[in-house]
Design an enzyme around this catalytic site. Structure first.
Site, PDB file in Angstrom:
ATOM      1  N   GLU A  38      12.616  31.200  74.646  1.00 21.88           N
ATOM      2  CA  GLU A  38      14.069  31.394  74.554  1.00 21.88           C
ATOM      3  C   GLU A  38      14.756  30.538  75.641  1.00 21.88           C
ATOM      4  OE1 GLU A  38      14.888  35.415  75.776  1.00 21.88           O
ATOM      5  OE2 GLU A  38      16.961  35.402  75.051  1.00 21.88           O
ATOM      6  N   LYS A 109      20.310  35.373  67.997  1.00 23.09           N
ATOM      7  CA  LYS A 109      19.768  36.662  68.488  1.00 23.09           C
ATOM      8  C   LYS A 109      20.696  37.827  68.127  1.00 23.09           C
ATOM      9  CE  LYS A 109      17.745  38.434  72.840  1.00 23.09           C
ATOM     10  NZ  LYS A 109      17.503  38.072  74.258  1.00 23.09           N
ATOM     11  N   CYS A 142      13.139  37.298  71.734  1.00 23.43           N
ATOM     12  CA  CYS A 142      12.876  38.195  72.865  1.00 23.43           C
ATOM     13  C   CYS A 142      13.154  39.671  72.562  1.00 23.43           C
ATOM     14  CB  CYS A 142      13.644  37.701  74.087  1.00 23.43           C
ATOM     15  SG  CYS A 142      12.873  38.251  75.626  1.00 23.43           S
ATOM     16  N   VAL A 169      11.381  40.108  80.528  1.00 27.31           N
ATOM     17  CA  VAL A 169      11.376  40.603  81.907  1.00 27.31           C
ATOM     18  C   VAL A 169      10.739  41.995  81.989  1.00 27.31           C
ATOM     19  CG1 VAL A 169      13.296  39.200  82.708  1.00 27.31           C
ATOM     20  CG2 VAL A 169      13.775  41.390  81.664  1.00 27.31           C
ATOM     21  N   MET A 170      10.638  42.680  80.867  1.00 28.90           N
ATOM     22  CA  MET A 170       9.885  43.941  80.839  1.00 28.90           C
ATOM     23  C   MET A 170       8.462  43.597  80.384  1.00 28.90           C
ATOM     24  SD  MET A 170      12.563  46.741  79.330  1.00 28.90           S
ATOM     25  CE  MET A 170      12.643  46.116  77.680  1.00 28.90           C
TER      26      MET A 170
END
Ligand code: ACM
Length: 268
Positions: A38, A109, A142, A169-170
């Site tokens: 992304e 997205k 994402c 990020v998780m």
């Protein structure tokens, strides 16, 4: 078909340098399709809408599109990459597919993560599936992974390979993609970035661990959490046609959608 994911660490704002880096990584890999992360050339951590707009491009022409088109032709391979897309007054978090013969497709997205809601407009295009080299591809970006409806809808529309550019990020998505693939009997390729971006009030660590997963939930390629790398797998689209779990169960025939339509307040 041979699919490749490109996991790397872009420098925020250096579109041309990041394109050069990705091209040099891909130079010596042969694949039918390369999936990149992304927002992989602009960087992720915008601190204002103006900054995101300053790094945005049109999906119809522009520096990045022209570079990727030329590279796709040279490599005789399809390419999927994420970029901030400007269309009129709107800015979308978009990924684009380009084939060597110049065919393009975009996905915007649908589910924006956290402060992306400040910079981007939520996607306004239907989830769609397209053919490439004997198979049907679908795209999501994402955070879309956490809404199982996205993979489900793509699979119901016939997708055999879900292409998933990410800046995760998780740490839960990579595991969850096994379930997404199993419950839909599809392949997936999650191309995630690595590194950190500390900008303004934000401090993101990206989790890498890009992976390619089969319709049986097997991990066909597993990336590291912190290295630039290309991951490759040979996939057979046929393996995603059969939706049978066993002699008596079928992922499609056994669905009971009349019981699933419900809002969070319990209203049907
Ligand atoms: C994300 O959707 N980039 C976390």
């Amino acid at each position: 078909m041979r699919v490749a994911l490109v996991q790397f660490r872009p420098e925020f704002g250096d579109i041309s340098g990041n394109i050069d880096k990705a091209f040099s990584m891909m130079e010596n890999t042969e694949a039918d399709l390369f999936v990149l992360p992304e927002l992989c050339f602009s960087g992720y951590t915008f601190t204002s809408k103006a900054e995101a707009l300053g790094l945005s491009e049109s999906a119809k022409d522009g520096f990045t599109l022209n570079q990727i088109k030329a590279f796709s032709l040279k490599k005789d391979a399809g390419m999927i990459y994420g970029f901030p897309e400007k269309d009129g007054d709107s800015l979308y978090n978009t990924c684009q597919f380009i084939s060597p013969d110049g065919e393009t497709r975009i996905y915007r997205k649908l589910h924006l993560y956290y402060y992306e809601k400040e910079w981007f407009t939520p996607g306004n295009l239907p989830l769609s599936v397209f053919e490439f080299r004997g198979g049907k591809l679908g795209m999501m970006i994402c955070f879309d992974w956490i809404f199982p409806e996205v993979c489900r809808t793509l699979a119901l529309k016939g997708a055999q390979l879900i292409c998933h550019p990410a800046n995760l990020v998780m740490s839960f998505c990579q595991q969850s993609m096994i379930t997404r693939c199993l419950e839909n009997a599809v392949f997936s390729v999650t191309a995630n970035r690595i590194g950190s971006e500390k900008r303004g009030e934000f401090d993101f660590e990206f989790t890498g661990a890009s992976r390619i997963v089969s319709p049986k939930g097997e991990i066909l390629y597993q990336g590291s959490i912190d290295k630039d790398e290309i991951g490759v797998a040979d996939i057979n689209f046929e393996d995603s046609i059969n939706k049978k779990v066993n002699f008596k169960n079928d992922l499609w025939a056994d669905r009971r959608p009349e019981f699933y339509r419900m809002e969070p307040n319990g209203e049907e």
